[in-house]
Design an enzyme around this catalytic site. Structure first.
Site, PDB file in Angstrom:
ATOM      1  N   TYR A   1       0.851  -1.198   0.000  1.00 17.49           N
ATOM      2  CA  TYR A   1       0.000   0.000   0.000  1.00 17.49           C
ATOM      3  C   TYR A   1       0.878   1.236   0.000  1.00 17.49           C
ATOM      4  O   TYR A   1       1.842   1.309   0.770  1.00 17.49           O
ATOM      5  CB  TYR A   1      -0.927   0.017   1.214  1.00 17.49           C
ATOM      6  CG  TYR A   1      -2.349  -0.299   0.833  1.00 17.49           C
ATOM      7  CD1 TYR A   1      -2.998   0.485  -0.121  1.00 17.49           C
ATOM      8  CD2 TYR A   1      -3.038  -1.375   1.385  1.00 17.49           C
ATOM      9  CE1 TYR A   1      -4.296   0.200  -0.511  1.00 17.49           C
ATOM     10  CE2 TYR A   1      -4.334  -1.665   1.000  1.00 17.49           C
ATOM     11  CZ  TYR A   1      -4.959  -0.869   0.050  1.00 17.49           C
ATOM     12  OH  TYR A   1      -6.236  -1.147  -0.328  1.00 17.49           O
TER      13      TYR A   1
ATOM     14  N   GLU B   1      -0.479   4.828  -0.590  1.00 20.01           N
ATOM     15  CA  GLU B   1      -1.236   6.059  -0.853  1.00 20.01           C
ATOM     16  C   GLU B   1      -0.338   7.277  -0.671  1.00 20.01           C
ATOM     17  O   GLU B   1       0.416   7.362   0.305  1.00 20.01           O
ATOM     18  CB  GLU B   1      -2.436   6.181   0.092  1.00 20.01           C
ATOM     19  CG  GLU B   1      -3.680   5.540  -0.480  1.00 20.01           C
ATOM     20  CD  GLU B   1      -4.088   4.322   0.304  1.00 20.01           C
ATOM     21  OE1 GLU B   1      -3.173   3.613   0.779  1.00 20.01           O
ATOM     22  OE2 GLU B   1      -5.306   4.097   0.428  1.00 20.01           O
TER      23      GLU B   1
ATOM     24  N   ASP C   1      -6.243  14.342 -24.899  1.00 21.49           N
ATOM     25  CA  ASP C   1      -6.201  12.916 -24.553  1.00 21.49           C
ATOM     26  C   ASP C   1      -5.502  12.217 -25.720  1.00 21.49           C
ATOM     27  O   ASP C   1      -6.089  12.014 -26.782  1.00 21.49           O
ATOM     28  CB  ASP C   1      -7.630  12.411 -24.368  1.00 21.49           C
ATOM     29  CG  ASP C   1      -7.685  10.932 -24.044  1.00 21.49           C
ATOM     30  OD1 ASP C   1      -6.676  10.224 -24.255  1.00 21.49           O
ATOM     31  OD2 ASP C   1      -8.756  10.474 -23.597  1.00 21.49           O
TER      32      ASP C   1
ATOM     33  N   THR D   1      -3.339   6.711 -22.103  1.00 24.49           N
ATOM     34  CA  THR D   1      -3.167   5.361 -21.572  1.00 24.49           C
ATOM     35  C   THR D   1      -1.721   4.972 -21.844  1.00 24.49           C
ATOM     36  O   THR D   1      -0.998   5.682 -22.555  1.00 24.49           O
ATOM     37  CB  THR D   1      -4.103   4.351 -22.266  1.00 24.49           C
ATOM     38  OG1 THR D   1      -3.890   4.447 -23.672  1.00 24.49           O
ATOM     39  CG2 THR D   1      -5.557   4.639 -21.949  1.00 24.49           C
TER      40      THR D   1
ATOM     41  N   LYS E   1      -1.380   1.421 -25.486  1.00 21.73           N
ATOM     42  CA  LYS E   1      -1.700   1.434 -26.924  1.00 21.73           C
ATOM     43  C   LYS E   1      -0.384   1.596 -27.688  1.00 21.73           C
ATOM     44  O   LYS E   1       0.439   0.690 -27.663  1.00 21.73           O
ATOM     45  CB  LYS E   1      -2.736   2.515 -27.222  1.00 21.73           C
ATOM     46  CG  LYS E   1      -4.070   2.268 -26.487  1.00 21.73           C
ATOM     47  CD  LYS E   1      -5.131   3.263 -26.870  1.00 21.73           C
ATOM     48  CE  LYS E   1      -6.474   2.965 -26.243  1.00 21.73           C
ATOM     49  NZ  LYS E   1      -6.675   3.572 -24.910  1.00 21.73           N
TER      50      LYS E   1
ATOM     51  N   ARG F   1      -1.287  -2.021 -19.068  1.00 22.82           N
ATOM     52  CA  ARG F   1      -2.567  -1.313 -19.046  1.00 22.82           C
ATOM     53  C   ARG F   1      -2.533  -0.248 -17.956  1.00 22.82           C
ATOM     54  O   ARG F   1      -2.196  -0.543 -16.797  1.00 22.82           O
ATOM     55  CB  ARG F   1      -3.638  -2.344 -18.697  1.00 22.82           C
ATOM     56  CG  ARG F   1      -4.953  -2.160 -19.343  1.00 22.82           C
ATOM     57  CD  ARG F   1      -5.592  -3.511 -19.560  1.00 22.82           C
ATOM     58  NE  ARG F   1      -5.401  -3.878 -20.938  1.00 22.82           N
ATOM     59  CZ  ARG F   1      -6.137  -3.429 -21.939  1.00 22.82           C
ATOM     60  NH1 ARG F   1      -7.142  -2.612 -21.718  1.00 22.82           N
ATOM     61  NH2 ARG F   1      -5.893  -3.798 -23.168  1.00 22.82           N
TER      62      ARG F   1
HETATM   63  N1  DSN Z   1     -11.219   1.143 -25.551  1.00 25.28           N
HETATM   64  C1  DSN Z   1     -10.362   2.151 -26.128  1.00 25.28           C
HETATM   65  C2  DSN Z   1     -10.276   2.043 -27.596  1.00 25.28           C
HETATM   66  O1  DSN Z   1     -10.508   0.957 -28.098  1.00 25.28           O
HETATM   67  O2  DSN Z   1      -9.953   3.001 -28.260  1.00 25.28           O
HETATM   68  C3  DSN Z   1     -10.813   3.474 -25.752  1.00 25.28           C
HETATM   69  O3  DSN Z   1     -10.957   3.518 -24.371  1.00 25.28           O
END
Ligand code: DSN
Length: 426
Positions: free
Chosen positions: A47, A49, A193, A219, A222, A228
């Site tokens: 933990y 925090e 974003d 994120t 990707k 993730r």
């Molecule tokens: N699920 C993502 C995508 O496929 O672009 C977006 O959050």
């Protein structure tokens, strides 16, 4: 304790599925083995925090070092002053930013979900559309590109506190200079974003959002090819044009306000095992090998765009600047839903996707979204894009012929043997 064969056999099955298929979901990728292995480590027990050096628990000296390493590497990648690596996902990152800079009911302006936007940019079924007052801009019907005149007109009309740019199904680069001009005129902050193209922005292959947008979220799984998760970033930490205040009413640096909004604002304990894996992925992004990878993504996407065009497939905006294409299947007389199912039978994975001005619902759709980050990680080059498009076309033109689809699947599985995935896992 007995090994849980039920779950481990499913993990093995998923590995085999990933190995034998052509992965074209634009938001997916294959993290390196060291990144994956780092996710399953003892830091999950801790933990922590708070933030490095200022935690609410003892025993954080090691995770402090690991989290600081992730922060420092991320700052280096994007040449920024502030980074928060704790968001569990992109949605959590966006929620924290909105909590930081908005009051409930404040107007926000984002790209319409049906035109390529994202749920967290104001959709009525998401917190962003429920807690705030959402307004949208779209793309132009003739070109499929963002309608910046509409964005400007809407901004002047609704006076948003926050303009959101970025998308989940948009194949062109963004004009951040124009958006900043509008934001300055109406007194809005901008959140970019960059979840989809972040890996390409990291290597300066697309316009730089950090120069013009006050806050950037992403994120990490990707085009960044990490575990993730989510991140929040700011290039110039002092910049705080709306004079954001903390809960004691003091005007604070952007970093203070954002840190507080993430924890304790919207999250509890950070996932330190995932943060360690983020640090590993960020280290990989800093290498020259990743530069080559990012360039190959763009070359592959453009090769795929050409191969699709040659077979009379229409993509929105007729091409791509980044890693994805949004294909409008209306001239092919097949829905996105059916296309996704049919391609799936041949182990080609895509997702159905609405196209701008779609006449079908989000469950059916007129389009599919395809992206090349994952196949590029598998080692594919421009010449392989033709094979993929040929297989896709074979499937879509024989959508009801099970025997034919099964033959394409065999071809796909054989083809994929040239591109080993996690060979170390046996
Ligand atoms: N699920 C993502 C995508 O496929 O672009 C977006 O959050």
């Amino acid at each position: 304790m007995q090994k849980d064969t039920a779950v481990f056999s499913l993990i093995q099955k998923e590995l085999e599925r990933q190995r034998r298929g052509i992965e074209l979901i634009a938001s997916e990728n294959f993290a390196s083995l060291q990144t994956i292995q780092a996710m399953g480590n003892v830091m999950t027990n801790k933990y922590a925090e708070g933030y490095p050096g200022r935690r609410y628990y003892g025993g954080c000296e090691v995770v402090d070092e690991s989290e600081q390493l992730a922060i420092d590497r991320l700052k280096q990648i994007f040449n920024i002053e502030y980074a928060n690596v704790q968001p569990h996902s992109g949605a959590q990152a966006n929620a924290a930013v909105m909590l930081a800079v908005l009051q409930p009911g404040d107007p926000i302006l984002g790209l319409d979900l049906s035109m390529g936007g994202h749920l967290t940019h104001g959709s009525s079924v998401n917190f962003s559309g429920k807690l705030y007052q959402p307004h949208f801009y779209g793309v132009k019907k003739e070109t499929g590109t963002v309608d910046y005149d509409m964005l400007e007109a809407k901004a002047k009309e609704v006076k948003p506190k926050l303009i959101v740019c970025g998308a989940s199904a948009y194949s062109r680069d963004w004009d951040y200079v124009r958006i900043r001009k509008v934001a300055d005129e109406v007194g809005a902050l901008i959140m970019a974003d960059i979840a989809h193209p972040a890996g390409l922005i990291a290597k300066k292959l697309l316009n730089d959002p950090f120069e013009h947008c006050h806050i950037v979220t992403s994120t990490t799984h990707k085009t960044l090819r990490g575990p993730r998760g989510g991140i929040i970033m700011v290039r110039k930490d002092g910049e705080n044009p709306l004079g954001l205040k903390d809960n004691k009413g003091n005007v604070r640096m952007m970093s203070n306000v954002l840190d507080m909004a993430l924890f304790p604002g919207t999250q509890g304990g950070p996932l330190e095992h995932i943060i360690a894996a983020k640090a590993i992925a960020f280290g990989e992004i800093l290498t020259e090998e990743f530069t080559v990878y990012a360039k190959q993504i763009i070359s592959n996407a453009q090769a795929m765009a050409k191969a699709l065009r040659d077979k009379n497939y229409n993509s929105i905006s007729d091409g791509t600047d980044n890693h994805l294409l949004l294909i409008d299947l209306r001239n092919k007389n097949i829905s996105g839903k059916k296309a996704e199912q049919v391609l799936g039978k041949a182990d080609i994975t895509v997702n159905k996707n609405m196209v701008p001005f779609d006449d079908k619902s989000a469950f059916v759709t007129s389009g599919i979204r395809v992206g090349v980050p994952a196949v590029t990680t598998r080692g594919m080059k421009e010449e392989h894009m033709q094979f993929i498009v040929d297989c896709m076309d074979d499937c879509l033109t024989h959508a009801d012929d099970e025997a034919y689809l099964s033959n394409v699947k065999k071809k796909v599985n054989e083809f994929m043997q040239q591109f080993p995935l996690y060979p170390e896992l046996g």
